[in-house]
Design an enzyme around this catalytic site. Structure first.
Site, mmCIF file in Angstrom:
data_model
loop_
_atom_site.group_PDB
_atom_site.id
_atom_site.type_symbol
_atom_site.label_atom_id
_atom_site.label_comp_id
_atom_site.label_asym_id
_atom_site.label_seq_id
_atom_site.Cartn_x
_atom_site.Cartn_y
_atom_site.Cartn_z
ATOM 1 N N GLN A 19 0.815 -1.221 0.000
ATOM 2 C CA GLN A 19 0.000 0.000 0.000
ATOM 3 C C GLN A 19 0.845 1.265 0.000
ATOM 4 O OE1 GLN A 19 -1.630 -1.183 4.033
ATOM 5 N NE2 GLN A 19 -1.635 1.031 4.332
ATOM 6 N N CYS A 25 -5.174 0.511 3.739
ATOM 7 C CA CYS A 25 -5.248 -0.914 4.073
ATOM 8 C C CYS A 25 -6.648 -1.470 3.856
ATOM 9 C CB CYS A 25 -4.820 -1.116 5.517
ATOM 10 S SG CYS A 25 -5.901 -0.295 6.698
ATOM 11 N N HIS A 195 -6.280 -1.366 11.656
ATOM 12 C CA HIS A 195 -5.676 -1.861 10.419
ATOM 13 C C HIS A 195 -6.577 -2.920 9.783
ATOM 14 C CE1 HIS A 195 -2.559 -2.518 7.559
ATOM 15 N NE2 HIS A 195 -2.112 -3.658 8.046
#
Lengths: 260, 113
Positions: A19, A25, A195
């Site tokens: 990324q 993410c 995340h």
């Protein structure tokens, strides 16, 4: 349920992506789940476009209870008016917003509404969110049939993984900044989710030298390139919702789409 | 505790956590880190700042190693980032998220036999 299972062995997991310096993410977790679902629906593994989500998805990522309060007064009237926002791109936190973060479930909602995702090669990742949306519906290759949230139960998570393909999951990544390998099983870890990753399998046991026992673990695909962790993958122990990994799990089913 | 291997021309870095380091060791580890991950900094000031962050992250990796003994913690490509920079640039799940109350719930699947 099998004692060990890994979708990488069945061809449902695309190569590890990166990324870059972009808080995207959530888009990688979403495409990973879609790639797996598309594989199950069609038998083909297609790498799907994160950039489409970064550029085009501005779905509401929270059920916003934020109230905009306006106070007004004039000679005859005074009072307070409040109203709820839905998706205001200028309002931090209310929408999926490229490198500033998002949520997998709302990205799946976008994918359902938009008609699907394009291939990675047709809409490549740039690592920035300064571009405009270049979605071309005629190039959609994978579409959502439906998606749902899996309960906070590790057997159900495993069952959904085996039946429906890799799952989009959220996690607290505090131990991941320094992770190099092995099974992560911290004594304490916050469950504040920050995340988005992809759950691709599980193992029945790996040796934990301090605890002197075999510990079952989840296998997680990350989006920080192959030089991070175990060739881009992370192992975290199962059993007590470590780092919140069981808290937000989404499963998706895809329908076969023929691009024109 | 650091080691270089050049068997296949590829630079490897072994773990650098778990012990007390001499200042020269820290410089050495930072050099290896920069080479391995292709890091360069625009100014000496920035370099010195990143070195201080790197040292703090080595101490942090050591703490993580004690809290998480079944994993290996040490140098990663994020070792020159503060936790805040790491969160800002490499995570990205909305902090204030809540799933909608009307989200579809997956049906309960049989898990026996």
């Amino acid at each position: 349920l099998p004692t060990d299972f890994d979708w990488r062995d069945h061809g449902a997991v695309a190569p590890v992506k990166n990324q870059g310096s972009c808080g995207s993410c959530w888009s990688f977790s979403t495409t990973g789940a879609m790639e797996g679902a598309h594989f199950l629906a069609t038998g083909k593994l297609e790498s799907l476009s994160e950039q489409q989500l970064v550029d085009c998805d501005h779905e509401v990522s929270v059920e916003s209870d934020d109230l905009i309060v306006m106070v007004f007064s004039c000679k005859k009237f005074s009072g307070i008016v409040g109203f709820r926002i839905k998706c205001d791109p200028d309002e931090p936190g209310s929408c999926d917003s490229g490198c500033n973060g998002g949520l997998m479930n709302s990205a799946l909602e976008y994918t359902l509404k938009a008609g699907g995702l394009m291939r990675e090669q047709d809409y490549p990742y740039t690592g920035t969110d300064r571009g405009t949306c270049k979605f071309d519906k005629t190039k959609v290759v994978a579409s959502v049939a439906n998606f749902s949230v899996v309960s906070l139960d590790e057997d159900q998570i495993a069952a959904n993984l085996v039946k429906n393909g890799p799952l989009a999951v959220a996690i607290n990544a505090v131990f991941m900044q320094t992770y190099v390998g092995g099974v992560s099983c911290p004594y304490i870890c916050s469950k504040r989710l920050d995340h988005g990753v992809l759950l691709v399998g599980y193992g029945s046991g790996a040796y934990a030298p301090i605890r002197l026992k075999e510990k079952p673990y989840w296998i997680i695909k990350n989006s920080w390139g192959e030089t991070w962790g175990e060739n881009g993958f992370y192992k975290i122990c199962r059993g007590r919702n470590i780092c919140g990994v069981d808290s937000m799990v989404s499963t998706v089913a895809a329908v076969h789409t023929t691009s024109q | 505790a650091a080691d270089e291997s050049s068997d296949d021309g590829d630079l490897m870095i072994r773990q650098v956590v778990g012990g007390e380091h001499e200042p020269n060791d820290e410089h050495h580890h930072f050099r290896l880190f920069k080479r391995r991950f292709g890091k360069s900094y625009a100014s000496e000031e920035e370099h010195n700042y990143r070195f201080s962050v790197f040292k703090a992250n080595m101490r942090r990796a050591s703490r993580h190693q004690k809290l998480d003994p079944s994993a290996v913690h040490g140098v990663t490509q994020f070792s020159d980032l503060t936790p805040a920079e790491f969160r800002r640039n490499h995570l990205g799940l909305k902090g204030s998220l809540r799933l909608p109350s009307d989200a579809n719930k997956a049906p309960i699947l049989p898990t026996k036999d």
